[in-house]
Design a protein around this motif. Structure first.
Motif: not given
Ligand code: ATP
Length: 301
Positions: A190-201, A206-214
């Protein structure tokens, strides 16, 4: 609340060249330098410089490279958990051209052979309330076993599964997973960070952090999303920013801070690294990380 970082350490030899050599060609570099690297070592140094009590578990050989690694890390934390193997210490040769592009070749005999649960006292030092930090450089079966052992001991587990091995990432024993946007896409599709984070959970974290560079990072905790903006800086070299982020996040969590507070401070620390050349050399100093800590504490009053 101590931090246990389990991972790899290597010597990075960087050659600066005008252009990459052709196959069969020998090229003189404009300059070269040795330094200590490896995601495990980078994250352990960053965590230690926040003032956290850090123990680092990694494997080195019995060669001169191992002596160099020990010498470079000796002021950072206790080195008693480095495991010695009758193998060459791990090393990366990094060739950087005039445009800042790089070619990297890594020898990873020690990391590939390392089993911290069998070779080190990790199990005896892991205790309730500890924070275990791991990356993707060890065999995935070894990483999973360490994470499960840490959970069983009552520790909080942080996994930054970089570099991805191509195998499925097991998040069953992971409290906090940290990935960059490319890795989030590679794991979840999933290219969308929020949806990807929800998928990781959904996959167990328990919690997910997607770092987004700048753009900073996205934190997903208890179903709620927190977008944390980056600190604006003049970019010099982004390599190692992710390691500073992960190590500092773990270090700041030991102060009893929330995950959101720790992530805010880690974003500020990573911005300092981005404004400097190098990887470990770019890691903020103890004084700089203490200053960030004081600022975040003052803001939360
Ligand atoms: P790297 O592989 O370069 O070490 P990464 O790909 O693992 O990094 P990024 O998402 O690029 O991870 O960066 C990690 C953190 O560093 C970001 O969440 C952000 O806080 C900080 N950072 C990265 N790039 C910038 C930038 N250009 N300006 C400010 N902060 C940055």
């Amino acid at each position: 609340m101590p931090v246990r970082v389990v991972g790899n350490v290597c010597i990075d030899t960087t050659f600066r060249v005008d252009r990459f050599p052709q196959p069969g060609e020998t090229l003189n570099a404009r300059g070269h330098a040795d330094g200590v690297g490896g995601k495990g070592a980078n994250q352990a140094v960053a965590a230690a410089r926040t003032g956290a009590d850090v123990r680092f578990f990694a494997a080195v050989g019995t060669d001169l490279a191992a002596a160099f690694i020990r010498e470079q890390l000796k002021g950072e934390f206790d080195l008693r958990h480095l495991s010695e193997k009758p193998l060459p210490s791990d090393r990366s040769t990094i060739v950087v051209n005039r445009d800042g592009e790089n070619l990297i070749i890594s020898g990873i005999d020690c990391a590939a052979d390392f089993d911290p649960l069998r070779e080190t006292g990790l199990l005896t030092v892991l205790a309730h309330g500890d924070i275990l930090v791991m990356q993707g450089n060890l065999r995935s079966t070894v990483t999973d076993a360490c994470l499960r052992a840490a959970k069983a001991a009552g520790a909080t587990t942080i996994l930054n599964p970089s570099p991805l091995s191509g195998e499925a990432v097991d998040l069953a024993a992971v409290d906090i997973v940290i990935v960059n946007q490319g890795e989030a896409f590679e794991i979840t599709g999933d290219p969308d960070p929020e949806r990807a984070a929800r998928d990781l959970v959904r996959r167990g974290a328990k919690a997910a952090i997607v770092t987004l560079g700048a753009a900073g990072c996205l934190l997903l905790e208890d179903g709620a999303v927190d977008q944390i903006p980056a600190v604006k800086v003049v970019v010099v070299d982004t390599s190692g920013a992710g390691d500073v982020f992960c190590g500092c996040l773990a270090g700041y969590l030991t102060k009893g801070w929330t995950l959101a507070q720790s992530a805010r401070a880690a974003v500020a620390a990573a911005a300092l690294a981005v404004g400097r050349p190098g990887t470990l050399e770019a890691c903020p100093s103890r004084a700089e990380l203490t200053k960030i800590m004081n600022t975040v504490e003052a803001e939360s009053l």
